[in-house]
Design a protein around this motif. Structure first.
Motif, short mmCIF file in Angstrom:
data_model
loop_
_atom_site.label_atom_id
_atom_site.label_comp_id
_atom_site.label_asym_id
_atom_site.label_seq_id
_atom_site.Cartn_x
_atom_site.Cartn_y
_atom_site.Cartn_z
N GLY A 99 66.84 52.04 57.39
CA GLY A 99 66.69 53.04 58.42
C GLY A 99 68.01 53.76 58.63
N HIS A 100 67.93 55.07 58.91
CA HIS A 100 69.14 55.88 59.06
C HIS A 100 69.10 56.66 60.37
N PRO A 101 69.34 55.98 61.49
CA PRO A 101 69.36 56.71 62.77
C PRO A 101 70.58 57.64 62.84
N THR A 102 70.35 58.86 63.24
CA THR A 102 71.43 59.82 63.41
C THR A 102 71.95 59.75 64.85
N ASP A 103 73.10 60.38 65.07
CA ASP A 103 73.64 60.43 66.44
C ASP A 103 72.70 61.17 67.37
N GLN A 104 72.02 62.20 66.86
CA GLN A 104 71.06 62.93 67.69
C GLN A 104 69.88 62.04 68.06
N LEU A 105 69.38 61.27 67.08
CA LEU A 105 68.26 60.38 67.38
C LEU A 105 68.67 59.31 68.39
N LEU A 106 69.86 58.76 68.25
CA LEU A 106 70.32 57.74 69.21
C LEU A 106 70.49 58.33 70.60
N ALA A 107 70.93 59.57 70.69
CA ALA A 107 71.06 60.22 72.00
C ALA A 107 69.70 60.43 72.64
N GLU A 108 68.71 60.86 71.84
CA GLU A 108 67.36 61.04 72.36
C GLU A 108 66.75 59.70 72.77
N LEU A 109 67.00 58.66 71.98
CA LEU A 109 66.49 57.33 72.32
C LEU A 109 67.09 56.85 73.63
N ALA A 139 74.34 52.33 60.47
CA ALA A 139 74.97 52.96 61.63
C ALA A 139 74.96 54.48 61.45
N SER A 140 75.09 55.20 62.55
CA SER A 140 75.16 56.66 62.48
C SER A 140 76.54 57.09 61.98
N SER A 141 76.73 58.39 61.82
CA SER A 141 78.00 58.89 61.31
C SER A 141 79.16 58.57 62.25
N SER A 142 78.87 58.39 63.54
CA SER A 142 79.92 58.06 64.50
C SER A 142 80.12 56.56 64.66
N GLY A 143 79.33 55.76 63.94
CA GLY A 143 79.46 54.32 64.00
C GLY A 143 78.57 53.64 65.01
N LYS A 144 77.74 54.38 65.73
CA LYS A 144 76.82 53.79 66.70
C LYS A 144 75.58 53.26 66.00
N SER A 145 74.89 52.34 66.66
CA SER A 145 73.72 51.72 66.06
C SER A 145 72.59 51.60 67.07
N LEU A 146 71.40 51.32 66.56
CA LEU A 146 70.25 51.07 67.44
C LEU A 146 70.51 49.87 68.34
N ARG A 147 71.17 48.88 67.80
CA ARG A 147 71.46 47.68 68.59
C ARG A 147 72.29 48.02 69.83
N ASP A 148 73.24 48.92 69.68
CA ASP A 148 74.05 49.32 70.84
C ASP A 148 73.19 49.92 71.95
N ILE A 149 72.24 50.77 71.57
CA ILE A 149 71.37 51.41 72.57
C ILE A 149 70.44 50.38 73.20
#
Length: 638
Positions: A99-109, A139-149
């Protein structure tokens, strides 16, 4: 590894039939894209994106990567958030695994999960679901992950698929924040529970337990015929997995309280119970959902005590049906004194519920431990379960890659440096005299340096793998081409004409690591072994010739003095059985390599002589050259 439109037409027709037979509104159904639905899809909504054409979400206009719905029961809200983290440019398999969550997807989530946080007076149960487990999410390009959210919002559960049941039935994982300074914590979780539940919670004002959530992988329907029922009962989230390979289920019993202490208890429930923050009414009954094709005559709840090592019934209660339920399932409950089952052991008490239908047929749930206190019963993963759930593969790829490469470069360069710069020549005689492991390894690896053509060929192949594309092939179903390096794919966007770089990173690890570990490294070692065997053979030949000369001189002396000579055997130096064994190993390495090449040819429609000659031909050529150069040589080495 490709999409088949006929399968999608069949899927659409089957789901239409399910909607019709169930009588449920179609809007209640939600289907989610996975990596198999994204193979070779270069752009969403394109001609080969069948998910956007035949899925229920597409038919209902749910085109976003994040969709949510909120249900309300009394004062409690239940928030369900689905997410699509498949890669935006979908390559064919096998390099489409993560899975490849983007920073935009993580922000929307994050936004969707926090939509009810302002209503602090009303409890919210949050459930999220996606295709990929977190161990296979990058992880996203900024290093964030689904786990963090998910940790930020303390989900009750994250439901996922992808792994199937062939890896095990305990594909569950309890997530809690770890030490940010621990490097290994970001790579491995050794067991289902990251840490034991705190037994002395801080009940002071404003003190809450650490963030956490459960990750529950769901078994697959296609091969294993597994289905899951999820229930939320007064904030208590539970599930039941049904295995239909054993036959149809005429009666389904799903306990909703108390919860299974192995896979459902949380530190939050323990904190609320110990600090008396829980809703007492949700603890005062044993509850279950019962689905049956025949009318149910009786439902009984039994609690067993395992303190003495054996199970002894300590409670048996008839459960009462609640009126007002739909015909799809009935809700049963039985009052009990829940405080009688408080215990510091999370698996002392076990629950089983039995239902008897009109025909007298009895159905029972499996025994499962529970903890009123909210403590966790420890369950260990099997090695396969740990392999797919406990290892963070997206983070492991780069360390594993460079560890393997550094090891291979070291076994080539260090012996050569010792030989060239320090003038240290390791021989079999020195190893045989010293009998040391280090000396043996030095001799074994330095023998390869005595074949400059072979040594430079292997070293050049390693630099080729680092500096040049491994292969080029058709990675899109509509004919798009690209080339792959160990960093990912480089593909050209047919719409904008621009190149997309590092597509499928770290997905390419399924090609890179197996090739390095199961082909290249064995090739280096077997070539070194062939060289060492030749050195050993020459040493034996040299020793045999010397003994033969000594024996000839002794025979002359015995004849001169008219004394009968003593016959001495000469070693059978021509029977090189070790070499024959190593040649068999060479054939095995080449067969493994050819199998990998065959799979890639099928996946990406490639010609091995045109699209990836460096990858496909170098290994067999180097192995053949090693076999040739280490053949029999009449010139012995002294």
């Amino acid at each position: 590894m490709k999409l088949n439109e006929e399968e999608w037409v069949e899927y659409r027709d089957v789901m239409e039939d399910v909607v019709r037979r169930s009588g449920l509104d179609k809007s209640r159904f939600y289907d989610l894209r996975g990596n198999h639905d994204n193979f070779g899809v270069n752009v969403e909504g394109g001609s080969v994106d069948f998910f956007s054409k035949y899925s229920i979400n597409a038919q209902l206009g749910r085109t976003g990567n994040i969709n949510s719905v909120t249900l309300q029961a009394g004062e409690r809200k239940h928030l369900f958030v689905g997410l699509d983290s498949t890669m935006s440019v979908g390559t064919r398999g096998p390099t489409n695994l993560f899975g490849h969550p983007t920073d935009q997807l993580l922000a929307e989530l994050d936004s969707e999960l926090s939509q009810w946080d302002s209503l602090t007076t009303r409890p919210v149960t949050k459930i999220s679901f996606g295709h990929f487990p977190l161990s296979f999410s990058a992880a996203s390009s900024s290093g964030k992950s689904l786990r963090d959210i998910f940790l930020k919002h303390s989900l009750s559960a994250y439901l996922c698929g992808h792994l199937h049941t062939k890896f095990g039935k305990n594909l569950k994982r309890h997530h809690q924040p770890g030490d940010d300074l621990s490097f290994l914590h970001n790579l491995f979780q050794p067991n289902i529970h990251q840490m034991p539940t705190l037994r002395d919670p801080n009940c002071s004002s404003g003190a809450f337990p650490s963030k956490e959530f459960w990750e529950w992988e769901m078994g697959d329907w296609r091969e294993s015929r597994v289905m899951r029922i999820l229930a939320i009962d007064s904030g208590h989230v539970s599930y039941l997995d049904l295995h239909f390979k054993t036959g149809a289920k005429k009666t389904i019993i799903m306990p909703t309280f108390p919860l299974d202490s192995r896979f459902m208890s949380t530190s939050l429930s323990h904190h609320r119970y110990e600090c008396q923050y829980m809703v007492p009414s949700s603890y005062e009954t044993v509850r279950a959902l019962v689905f049956s094709v025949s009318p149910i005559m009786s439902v009984v709840a039994r609690v067993y005590d395992s303190r003495d090592g054996d199970l002894h019934i300590v409670m048996e209660a008839d459960m009462t049906k609640h009126e007002g339920n739909t015909p799809r399932g009935n809700f049963y409950s039985a009052p009990w004194n829940y405080r009688a089952f408080e215990d510091p052991s999370p698996n002392r008490y076990w629950l089983q519920i039995e239902a008897v239908d009109m025909a007298g047929k009895s159905s029972s749930t499996e025994l499962r431990p529970f903890s009123i206190n909210g403590l966790n019963a420890q369950v260990s993963w099997t090695w396969k379960e740990f392999f797919v759930m406990g290892c963070q593969w997206a983070s492991l790829y780069v360390p594993l890659l460079w560890s393997v490469l550094c090891f291979m470069f070291s076994i080539l360069l260090i012996p050569k440096a010792l030989q060239t710069f320090l003038k240290k020549q390791c021989s079999y005689m020195r190893f045989a005299t010293g009998k040391g492991i280090v000396g043996g390894m030095a001799w074994f690896l330095q023998e390869l340096c005595n074949f400059p053509g072979l040594w430079f060929g292997i070293l050049g192949y390693l630099f080729f793998l680092l500096c040049f594309p491994w292969l080029s092939g058709r990675i899109f179903n509509n004919g798009g081409m690209g080339y792959m390096t160990y960093k990912g794919w480089v593909v050209k966007d047919i719409h904008s004409g621009e190149n997309h770089e590092l597509v499928g990173f770290p997905d390419v690890m399924v090609i890179v690591l197996p090739h390095l570990v199961t082909v290249v490294l064995p090739m280096i070692l077997v070539c070194a072994a062939l060289a060492a065997e030749r050195g050993l053979h020459q040493h034996i030949c040299s020793t045999a010739v010397k003994k033969e000369d000594d024996y000839g001189q002794e025979k002359k002396r015995s004849l001169k003095h008219d004394t009968p000579g003593i016959k001495r055997p000469v070693p059978a130096i021509r029977d090189r059985w070790l070499r024959k064994l190593l040649v068999v190993v060479c054939i095995a390495v080449c067969c493994k390599h050819f199998m990998n090449c065959r799979a890639l040819i099928k996946a990406y429609e490639m010609n091995p002589f045109i699209h990836f000659p460096g990858y496909s031909l170098s290994v067999p050529v180097l192995v053949a050259y090693a076999v040739y150069k280490t053949r029999s040589n009449n010139q012995p080495r002294h």
